[in-house]
Design an enzyme around this catalytic site. Sequence first.
Site, mmCIF file in Angstrom:
data_model
loop_
_atom_site.group_PDB
_atom_site.id
_atom_site.type_symbol
_atom_site.label_atom_id
_atom_site.label_comp_id
_atom_site.label_asym_id
_atom_site.label_seq_id
_atom_site.Cartn_x
_atom_site.Cartn_y
_atom_site.Cartn_z
ATOM 1 N N GLU A 68 0.827 -1.354 0.110
ATOM 2 C CA GLU A 68 0.126 0.023 -0.154
ATOM 3 C C GLU A 68 0.794 1.312 -0.040
ATOM 4 O OE1 GLU A 68 -0.074 -2.595 2.090
ATOM 5 O OE2 GLU A 68 -2.395 -2.882 2.464
ATOM 6 N N HIS A 112 -25.467 7.307 21.709
ATOM 7 C CA HIS A 112 -26.405 7.300 20.930
ATOM 8 C C HIS A 112 -26.539 6.432 19.997
ATOM 9 C CE1 HIS A 112 -27.932 11.017 22.923
ATOM 10 N NE2 HIS A 112 -26.504 11.356 23.175
#
Length: 537
Positions: free
Chosen positions: A209, A381
């Site tokens: 990469e 949340h």
Amino acid sequence: MNTDKWAYLDDAMVASSKKTIKELFAEDPERAKKFSLNAAGWFLDYSKNRVDRKAMKALVKLAEASNLKAEIEKMFTGKKINVTEDRAVLHTALRNCDPKARVNVDGKNVMPAVRAVLRQMGDFSDLVRQGKWKGFTGKRIKYIVNIGIGGSDLGPVMANIALTPYAKRYLKFFFVSNVDSTHLAETLKAVKADQTLFIVASKTFTTQETMSNANAAKDWLVKKLGDKKAVAKHFVALSTAAKEVTDFGISPANMFPFWDWVGGRYSLPSAIGLSLMLAIGRNNYARFLRGYWKMDQHFRTAKFERNMPVVMALLGILYSNGYGAETYCCLPYDQYLSRFPAYLQQMDMESNGKSTDKDGNPVEHVTGPIEWGEPGTNGQHSFYQLIHQGTHLIPCDFIGCCKTHNEIGDLHDKLMANLFAQTEALAFGKTADDCRKEGVPENLVPFKTFEGNRPTNTLLCDQLKPETLGALIALYEHKVFTQGVILNIYSFDQWGVQLGKVLAKGVLSDLTAKKPSGKHDASTNQLIARYRKAVGR
Ligand code: F6P
């Protein structure tokens, strides 16, 4: 090794499972104080865990029976504890701030070289920060692109975000890791070639990469500036591989070396930290290293029962091997620590995600946990429901800073109130009776009851500063090390990532060859064929 040592975990479990966290608090008003520790600018409250004195004593015996003390000394003194790669493990030498320190590897003191690289980094970052390092056309550097992956990316990204308040805002930082061309392409759209410095960060300088992105960035730069000589002014390398760096076209003068005794996931305080030093300057970087060092000294010298990394490691072992907890959650209540859980993932899972013990046998215990997390309050949340009322036991570390760098009204009070409240709710829950007293209708009582008894650690510092960040990283490094020692596994190799890398080479040639080999399994052959058809090969 004492083969009966796991009997201490059984003892710890007997003590631990007798009472709930709520009952433990009810019987001892001093509990919070007794189950808290201070080290290197961090306060750990571990009282909201399923442990009493007896359980902790048994866990400490487990550490002692694992020869932890001797193993710590082996690491700090440069013994080759990374046996499968025949290497010492000396990230602690990188931040050893004692000017008289000597740390030998193969009979050679490594400290002069460590200090020389730090000076090289400092001198270079001064030049760039002061605008004295000029690009090929004579312009000062404004954009800095770190190209690296894994340990050559996650630490630099995490720390650059964490220490934003200390950063020179004129310089703009980018981190390219993914071999997905989108990552590089979008970055190149945001920078100007004549003002960009590319840092190629790779221990091996062979990672697919990183080298693909670095080569593409080099081609882009040469095309934009119209001369191969521009590379000398716009590329530097952070690596252990001098030959590969030279072959790439970066002169040795622009290479910042480190050594094979620095593991990739432990390399942030090495030359790999150059992007951070460029951001915060050499003096703040020295503070960052000093924080690491303080925690290193604490880990090396504190008694196990007062030793923060050891205590956290033992609690982790209790939950993974005693209670069968499969995951571990890191919840920083500080936006600047937003990438800390991702950084911890590599540190912990690449280190202790092993199933073979040091003797070459299959392990008999659960090794590294699945590490995950998100900054609070956002996670509240999203996934906290499962932590509060799900069927999994998920021990959590809550991390908070008493003072914010960005005072706006009462937002920081609200943030911290949420942190403290979550640990309270997880530990103490809410009984069916409490619900009834509040007038909850009987049919809803089972749904609104919280079992509680869910363990958490709370880590607090005064403010997130270079030294507190360094100490926090070292805390987790040593926690992971301690767990590896207790589990009798090698924490510093990563053979498990090799197979995929090798196979990817074969698949790549099948994606691009005139005719694919068809030598894979039916599923992989089918996927290759479908891809080739879609791209017209
Ligand atoms: O593939 C895993 C790994 O080897 C990590 O251990 C390492 O941090 C990463 O790749 C990057 O390696 P390098 O710095 O050599 O490019």
